[in-house]
Design a protein around this motif. Structure first.
Motif, PDB file in Angstrom:
ATOM      1  N   LYS A   1       0.818  -1.214   0.000  1.00 17.42           N
ATOM      2  CA  LYS A   1       0.000   0.000   0.000  1.00 17.42           C
ATOM      3  C   LYS A   1       0.852   1.265   0.000  1.00 17.42           C
ATOM      4  O   LYS A   1       0.461   2.277  -0.591  1.00 17.42           O
ATOM      5  CB  LYS A   1      -0.923  -0.018   1.220  1.00 17.42           C
ATOM      6  CG  LYS A   1      -1.885   1.149   1.288  1.00 17.42           C
ATOM      7  CD  LYS A   1      -2.776   1.046   2.511  1.00 17.42           C
ATOM      8  CE  LYS A   1      -3.736   2.226   2.574  1.00 17.42           C
ATOM      9  NZ  LYS A   1      -4.620   2.146   3.774  1.00 17.42           N
ATOM     10  N   ASN A   2       2.019   1.191   0.623  1.00 14.92           N
ATOM     11  CA  ASN A   2       2.906   2.350   0.698  1.00 14.92           C
ATOM     12  C   ASN A   2       3.852   2.455  -0.497  1.00 14.92           C
ATOM     13  O   ASN A   2       4.703   3.356  -0.522  1.00 14.92           O
ATOM     14  CB  ASN A   2       3.721   2.296   1.992  1.00 14.92           C
ATOM     15  CG  ASN A   2       2.852   2.395   3.221  1.00 14.92           C
ATOM     16  OD1 ASN A   2       1.798   3.022   3.197  1.00 14.92           O
ATOM     17  ND2 ASN A   2       3.272   1.755   4.307  1.00 14.92           N
ATOM     18  N   GLY A   3       3.722   1.547  -1.450  1.00 11.09           N
ATOM     19  CA  GLY A   3       4.578   1.590  -2.628  1.00 11.09           C
ATOM     20  C   GLY A   3       5.911   0.894  -2.453  1.00 11.09           C
ATOM     21  O   GLY A   3       6.757   0.949  -3.358  1.00 11.09           O
ATOM     22  N   ASN A   4       6.128   0.216  -1.333  1.00 12.65           N
ATOM     23  CA  ASN A   4       7.384  -0.488  -1.113  1.00 12.65           C
ATOM     24  C   ASN A   4       7.381  -1.825  -1.843  1.00 12.65           C
ATOM     25  O   ASN A   4       6.408  -2.589  -1.736  1.00 12.65           O
ATOM     26  CB  ASN A   4       7.603  -0.739   0.382  1.00 12.65           C
ATOM     27  CG  ASN A   4       7.687   0.545   1.177  1.00 12.65           C
ATOM     28  OD1 ASN A   4       8.327   1.497   0.743  1.00 12.65           O
ATOM     29  ND2 ASN A   4       7.035   0.590   2.334  1.00 12.65           N
ATOM     30  N   PRO A   5       8.430  -2.145  -2.585  1.00 12.85           N
ATOM     31  CA  PRO A   5       8.486  -3.450  -3.263  1.00 12.85           C
ATOM     32  C   PRO A   5       8.722  -4.572  -2.255  1.00 12.85           C
ATOM     33  O   PRO A   5       9.637  -4.497  -1.425  1.00 12.85           O
ATOM     34  CB  PRO A   5       9.676  -3.294  -4.226  1.00 12.85           C
ATOM     35  CG  PRO A   5      10.529  -2.242  -3.613  1.00 12.85           C
ATOM     36  CD  PRO A   5       9.613  -1.306  -2.885  1.00 12.85           C
ATOM     37  N   ILE A   6       7.880  -5.594  -2.313  1.00  9.78           N
ATOM     38  CA  ILE A   6       7.991  -6.730  -1.397  1.00  9.78           C
ATOM     39  C   ILE A   6       7.913  -8.029  -2.191  1.00  9.78           C
ATOM     40  O   ILE A   6       7.439  -8.057  -3.329  1.00  9.78           O
ATOM     41  CB  ILE A   6       6.884  -6.709  -0.325  1.00  9.78           C
ATOM     42  CG1 ILE A   6       5.500  -6.828  -0.992  1.00  9.78           C
ATOM     43  CG2 ILE A   6       6.963  -5.457   0.524  1.00  9.78           C
ATOM     44  CD1 ILE A   6       4.361  -6.962  -0.004  1.00  9.78           C
TER      45      ILE A   6
ATOM     46  N   TYR B   1       3.146  -3.433   4.277  1.00  6.91           N
ATOM     47  CA  TYR B   1       3.929  -4.577   4.737  1.00  6.91           C
ATOM     48  C   TYR B   1       3.975  -4.610   6.265  1.00  6.91           C
ATOM     49  O   TYR B   1       3.744  -5.641   6.884  1.00  6.91           O
ATOM     50  CB  TYR B   1       5.345  -4.501   4.170  1.00  6.91           C
ATOM     51  CG  TYR B   1       6.292  -5.573   4.703  1.00  6.91           C
ATOM     52  CD1 TYR B   1       6.409  -6.791   4.059  1.00  6.91           C
ATOM     53  CD2 TYR B   1       7.053  -5.340   5.851  1.00  6.91           C
ATOM     54  CE1 TYR B   1       7.265  -7.768   4.547  1.00  6.91           C
ATOM     55  CE2 TYR B   1       7.905  -6.317   6.346  1.00  6.91           C
ATOM     56  CZ  TYR B   1       8.008  -7.527   5.686  1.00  6.91           C
ATOM     57  OH  TYR B   1       8.852  -8.497   6.176  1.00  6.91           O
ATOM     58  N   ASP B   2       4.272  -3.492   6.873  1.00  4.23           N
ATOM     59  CA  ASP B   2       4.379  -3.399   8.319  1.00  4.23           C
ATOM     60  C   ASP B   2       3.873  -2.029   8.762  1.00  4.23           C
ATOM     61  O   ASP B   2       3.857  -1.087   7.970  1.00  4.23           O
ATOM     62  CB  ASP B   2       5.831  -3.606   8.763  1.00  4.23           C
ATOM     63  CG  ASP B   2       5.930  -4.041  10.219  1.00  4.23           C
ATOM     64  OD1 ASP B   2       4.877  -4.114  10.875  1.00  4.23           O
ATOM     65  OD2 ASP B   2       7.063  -4.314  10.683  1.00  4.23           O
TER      66      ASP B   2
ATOM     67  N   LYS C   1      -3.224  -0.608  12.896  1.00  7.34           N
ATOM     68  CA  LYS C   1      -3.779  -0.944  11.587  1.00  7.34           C
ATOM     69  C   LYS C   1      -3.344  -2.344  11.151  1.00  7.34           C
ATOM     70  O   LYS C   1      -2.275  -2.821  11.514  1.00  7.34           O
ATOM     71  CB  LYS C   1      -3.343   0.089  10.537  1.00  7.34           C
ATOM     72  CG  LYS C   1      -3.979   1.459  10.737  1.00  7.34           C
ATOM     73  CD  LYS C   1      -3.585   2.399   9.618  1.00  7.34           C
ATOM     74  CE  LYS C   1      -4.257   3.761   9.772  1.00  7.34           C
ATOM     75  NZ  LYS C   1      -3.870   4.692   8.680  1.00  7.34           N
ATOM     76  N   LEU C   2      -4.214  -2.985  10.355  1.00  5.90           N
ATOM     77  CA  LEU C   2      -3.921  -4.318   9.843  1.00  5.90           C
ATOM     78  C   LEU C   2      -2.855  -4.243   8.762  1.00  5.90           C
ATOM     79  O   LEU C   2      -2.917  -3.409   7.860  1.00  5.90           O
ATOM     80  CB  LEU C   2      -5.194  -4.948   9.269  1.00  5.90           C
ATOM     81  CG  LEU C   2      -5.084  -6.388   8.775  1.00  5.90           C
ATOM     82  CD1 LEU C   2      -4.793  -7.322   9.936  1.00  5.90           C
ATOM     83  CD2 LEU C   2      -6.373  -6.798   8.077  1.00  5.90           C
ATOM     84  N   THR C   3      -1.857  -5.113   8.844  1.00  6.05           N
ATOM     85  CA  THR C   3      -0.781  -5.140   7.860  1.00  6.05           C
ATOM     86  C   THR C   3      -0.554  -6.570   7.391  1.00  6.05           C
ATOM     87  O   THR C   3      -1.058  -7.529   7.987  1.00  6.05           O
ATOM     88  CB  THR C   3       0.531  -4.587   8.455  1.00  6.05           C
ATOM     89  OG1 THR C   3       0.951  -5.451   9.534  1.00  6.05           O
ATOM     90  CG2 THR C   3       0.346  -3.181   8.974  1.00  6.05           C
ATOM     91  N   LEU C   4       0.211  -6.708   6.318  1.00  5.19           N
ATOM     92  CA  LEU C   4       0.523  -8.028   5.796  1.00  5.19           C
ATOM     93  C   LEU C   4       1.306  -8.855   6.811  1.00  5.19           C
ATOM     94  O   LEU C   4       1.103 -10.063   6.942  1.00  5.19           O
ATOM     95  CB  LEU C   4       1.334  -7.903   4.499  1.00  5.19           C
ATOM     96  CG  LEU C   4       0.630  -7.220   3.324  1.00  5.19           C
ATOM     97  CD1 LEU C   4       1.612  -6.983   2.190  1.00  5.19           C
ATOM     98  CD2 LEU C   4      -0.551  -8.045   2.838  1.00  5.19           C
ATOM     99  N   ARG C   5       2.200  -8.198   7.529  1.00  2.00           N
ATOM    100  CA  ARG C   5       3.075  -8.909   8.462  1.00  2.00           C
ATOM    101  C   ARG C   5       2.359  -9.290   9.748  1.00  2.00           C
ATOM    102  O   ARG C   5       2.610 -10.365  10.309  1.00  2.00           O
ATOM    103  CB  ARG C   5       4.289  -8.030   8.781  1.00  2.00           C
ATOM    104  CG  ARG C   5       5.354  -8.696   9.634  1.00  2.00           C
ATOM    105  CD  ARG C   5       6.624  -7.876   9.615  1.00  2.00           C
ATOM    106  NE  ARG C   5       7.630  -8.425  10.508  1.00  2.00           N
ATOM    107  CZ  ARG C   5       7.838  -8.010  11.743  1.00  2.00           C
ATOM    108  NH1 ARG C   5       7.119  -7.005  12.220  1.00  2.00           N
ATOM    109  NH2 ARG C   5       8.765  -8.545  12.509  1.00  2.00           N
TER     110      ARG C   5
END
Length: 320
Positions: free
Chosen positions: A122-127, A192-193, A201-205
């Protein structure tokens, strides 16, 4: 979504009695043909008899095509000259009209261990994110008629005809494409975090089972078109992309240090307040504002410092 799958309700006989009868009929026709050929019947009657025997023998041979065996977690989609007549899911050995096309489908659960793919959160960080899926075919009508995988399986097609293994590979390809799309969408909806400001907030991690449920819901919505149900879906790999992994690790360490410092300060303030209240309550010593400020400063330095404090004993008096 509504289904058009129906239970096959036309003639379906036990296969063993039909097989025994057909074998006996074939043997009887061969024996009868030999008797007629060696008889002294007039040519007309002999020709008619031989033609009738041959027709019955051809019918007997065609009848063998009506036999089918269905094992557990298998199904046969019955098609009569292009018309869908229903699906047989009952296990056993049966005989049906030999002119039915009996398309075999496997209803057993299958695994898809998808390779990690690179996406932006969501923040544009590549994961890098990967998933494992357990899926199975539940709607034979949709699986047979609502999706077309002919173009997708051209590269793996080796034989002509109704190849079950080839057909299931086409479903695997469909599941893989749709699961990648669903995973990209879910990864783009969440960070991601979380940072210190949005720790709740809910995150992938931190999502855990809730994130797996969201992924499973997205997959079922996409695969329902093909009559496929996702039994379970889990994110089994999650990491920052290599190009930003070192930077994000330092950010995580900085966030952890800040959070730890905040807790240390909160604890130290509470301990100082408790010490002052206790001294005043027990009447051990009376401190003016200047002495209290000095004491608070010294205690905070001791409690918040990273290294062990070196005590200095004051042998003087607290009073002027």
């Amino acid at each position: 979504m509504k289904t058009k799958e129906e239970k096959f309700s036309n003639v379906k006989l036990p296969g063993i009695p039909v097989l025994v009868f057909n074998l006996a009929l074939s043997i009887a026709l061969i024996f009868l043909f030999a008797r007629v050929a060696s008889s002294n019947l007039p040519n007309l009657w002999m020709g008619l008899s031989v033609a009738a025997i041959l027709l019955l023998f051809i019918f007997s041979c065609i009848a063998y095509a009506g036999l089918m065996q269905i094992e557990p977690n298998e199904a046969r989609v019955m098609i009569f000259f292009g018309k869908y007549e229903g699906t047989v899911k009952e296990n056993g050995f049966f005989w049906v009209n030999p002119f039915y096309a009996k398309k075999k489908l496997l209803l057993r659960a299958r695994n898809l261990d998808a390779e990690p793919i690179k996406v932006n959160d969501k923040n544009g960080n590549p994961i890098m994110i990967g998933q494992v899926i357990v899926w199975k075919v539940v709607d034979t009508y949709k699986a047979s008629f609502d999706i077309d995988n002919a173009a997708q399986t051209t590269a793996i097609r080796t034989t002509a005809g109704d190849n079950v293994s080839e057909k299931m590979k086409s479903y695997e390809y469909f599941v893989k494409v749709q699961s990648d799309a669903a995973l990209r969408m879910v990864a783009g909806m969440y960070a991601y975090d979380n940072s210190v400001d949005d720790a709740e907030k809910l995150t992938l991690r931190s999502g855990g089972e809730e994130m797996n449920e969201i992924l499973e819901k997205q997959l079922n919505e996409r695969l329902a078109l093909a009559g496929i149900e996702v039994v379970e879906a889990r994110i089994n790999y999650l990491a920052y992309a290599p190009e930003i992994a070192a930077v994000m690790l330092r950010r995580q360490q900085a966030d952890a240090i800040i959070a730890a410092r905040e807790r240390i300060v909160d604890g130290a303030v509470g301990m100082v307040k408790h010490a002052l209240d206790k001294l005043a309550e027990d009447g051990i010593v009376e401190l003016d504002d200047e002495k209290k400020a000095a004491m608070v400063s010294n205690l905070l330095v001791v409690l918040c410092g990273e290294e062990h404090a070196q005590p200095v004993i004051n042998a003087g008096t607290l009073y002027n």
